[in-house]
Design a protein around this motif. Structure first.
Motif, PDB file in Angstrom:
ATOM      1  N   ILE A 246      -2.817  -9.797   1.973  1.00 17.31           N
ATOM      2  CA  ILE A 246      -3.822  -9.516   0.945  1.00 17.31           C
ATOM      3  C   ILE A 246      -4.493  -8.175   1.210  1.00 17.31           C
ATOM      4  O   ILE A 246      -4.689  -7.355   0.305  1.00 17.31           O
ATOM      5  N   LEU A 247      -4.837  -7.927   2.475  1.00 21.50           N
ATOM      6  CA  LEU A 247      -5.462  -6.648   2.832  1.00 21.50           C
ATOM      7  C   LEU A 247      -4.483  -5.489   2.622  1.00 21.50           C
ATOM      8  O   LEU A 247      -4.880  -4.399   2.191  1.00 21.50           O
ATOM      9  N   ALA A 248      -3.213  -5.730   2.917  1.00 22.35           N
ATOM     10  CA  ALA A 248      -2.202  -4.692   2.699  1.00 22.35           C
ATOM     11  C   ALA A 248      -2.133  -4.311   1.221  1.00 22.35           C
ATOM     12  O   ALA A 248      -2.020  -3.129   0.876  1.00 22.35           O
ATOM     13  N   VAL A 249      -2.219  -5.318   0.354  1.00 16.26           N
ATOM     14  CA  VAL A 249      -2.201  -5.063  -1.088  1.00 16.26           C
ATOM     15  C   VAL A 249      -3.412  -4.236  -1.512  1.00 16.26           C
ATOM     16  O   VAL A 249      -3.302  -3.296  -2.309  1.00 16.26           O
ATOM     17  N   ILE A 250      -4.577  -4.572  -0.956  1.00 15.35           N
ATOM     18  CA  ILE A 250      -5.804  -3.828  -1.287  1.00 15.35           C
ATOM     19  C   ILE A 250      -5.671  -2.365  -0.869  1.00 15.35           C
ATOM     20  O   ILE A 250      -6.018  -1.447  -1.624  1.00 15.35           O
ATOM     21  N   PHE A 251      -5.165  -2.128   0.351  1.00 15.61           N
ATOM     22  CA  PHE A 251      -4.983  -0.757   0.827  1.00 15.61           C
ATOM     23  C   PHE A 251      -3.973  -0.001  -0.037  1.00 15.61           C
ATOM     24  O   PHE A 251      -4.154   1.183  -0.351  1.00 15.61           O
ATOM     25  N   GLU A 252      -2.892  -0.684  -0.431  1.00 17.31           N
ATOM     26  CA  GLU A 252      -1.867  -0.033  -1.251  1.00 17.31           C
ATOM     27  C   GLU A 252      -2.438   0.376  -2.602  1.00 17.31           C
ATOM     28  O   GLU A 252      -2.233   1.518  -3.061  1.00 17.31           O
ATOM     29  N   LEU A 253      -3.135  -0.536  -3.254  1.00 17.50           N
ATOM     30  CA  LEU A 253      -3.715  -0.224  -4.555  1.00 17.50           C
ATOM     31  C   LEU A 253      -4.749   0.893  -4.448  1.00 17.50           C
ATOM     32  O   LEU A 253      -4.835   1.756  -5.332  1.00 17.50           O
ATOM     33  N   SER A 254      -5.516   0.890  -3.356  1.00 16.91           N
ATOM     34  CA  SER A 254      -6.519   1.952  -3.152  1.00 16.91           C
ATOM     35  C   SER A 254      -5.845   3.313  -3.046  1.00 16.91           C
ATOM     36  O   SER A 254      -6.298   4.297  -3.646  1.00 16.91           O
ATOM     37  N   ALA A 255      -4.753   3.388  -2.293  1.00 14.82           N
ATOM     38  CA  ALA A 255      -4.037   4.653  -2.123  1.00 14.82           C
ATOM     39  C   ALA A 255      -3.452   5.139  -3.447  1.00 14.82           C
ATOM     40  O   ALA A 255      -3.557   6.323  -3.790  1.00 14.82           O
ATOM     41  N   LEU A 256      -2.848   4.226  -4.216  1.00 14.83           N
ATOM     42  CA  LEU A 256      -2.227   4.610  -5.485  1.00 14.83           C
ATOM     43  C   LEU A 256      -3.270   5.054  -6.508  1.00 14.83           C
ATOM     44  O   LEU A 256      -3.066   6.047  -7.229  1.00 14.83           O
TER      45      LEU A 256
END
Length: 212
Positions: free
Chosen positions: A59-69
């Motif tokens: 879940i945290l990985a998804v949050i970081f990915e969306l933040s970067a994009l």
């Protein structure tokens, strides 16, 4: 002037997605660069922890990915406006796929700086068509091999899928979805030769509508 060489060179060297991200990085502030790097490191570290044993790190990985994009997209819009002008005031493509409107603005600016006129571009359309025909008739072996590999991978995935319980299926499904987004972003940096030729012809038509 070798108009064809200029058009070819400027498109293939200055109108790539990798060049878009290069400009975004080059013209971004130190703060924005640090935010992006933090999101990127957080994404890969969360995936690492998820792979070890703690599943909900995903879940945290998804949050970081969306933040970067989202940060990249925001920075890109600002850089385009500062470096290439307002897209609303240009004959930009209506599609958003592959940052096409941004790359067209890059292409137009480069050709204009080389004093390429509408007549120069119109004289090169037959050469683009020949290149497209040549490229379309090649690469059949590569396509057959790609189809074989995809079929093999799909069969393997189905076999593994049947052995998993519901919780594992949900987590793996989410993992595949968000990792596939990242893969698509990376693959968009490397379009096929045929795609590039067709897009170059498209850009040339748009350029002719704007430049005399």
């Amino acid at each position: 002037m070798n108009s064809w060489k200029t058009i070819w060179t400027q498109y293939h060297s200055s109108s790539k997605n990798s060049h878009v991200f290069q400009d975004v990085w080059l013209f971004s502030s130190t703060t924005h660069k640090m935010l992006f790097l933090t999101s990127l490191v957080g994404f890969f570290y969360s995936l690492y922890l998820y792979a070890l044993e703690t599943r909900w790190w995903l879940i945290l990985a998804v949050i970081f990915e969306l933040s970067a994009l989202l940060l990249l997209e925001k920075l890109k819009d600002r850089i385009v406006l500062d470096q290439y002008g307002d897209p609303k005031e240009s004959q930009v493509p209506p599609e958003t796929k592959g940052h096409r409107s941004t790359r067209y603005l890059m292409f137009k600016k480069k050709l204009a700086s080389e004093n390429i006129t509408k007549s120069h571009v119109e004289d090169c359309f037959d050469l683009v068509d020949i290149q497209i025909d040549m490229t379309s008739s090649s690469g059949s072996l590569y396509k057959k091999y790609s189809n074989f590999v995809i079929g093999l991978f799909a069969g393997l995935l189905v076999a593994i899928w049947r052995e998993l319980n519901l919780d594992e299926l949900v987590l793996i499904g989410i993992s595949i979805f968000f990792v596939s987004i990242l893969i698509m972003v990376i693959l968009s940096l490397f379009p096929s030769k045929l795609e590039k030729l067709k897009e170059m012809k498209y850009f040339m038509h748009l350029y002719c509508r704007e430049i005399q």
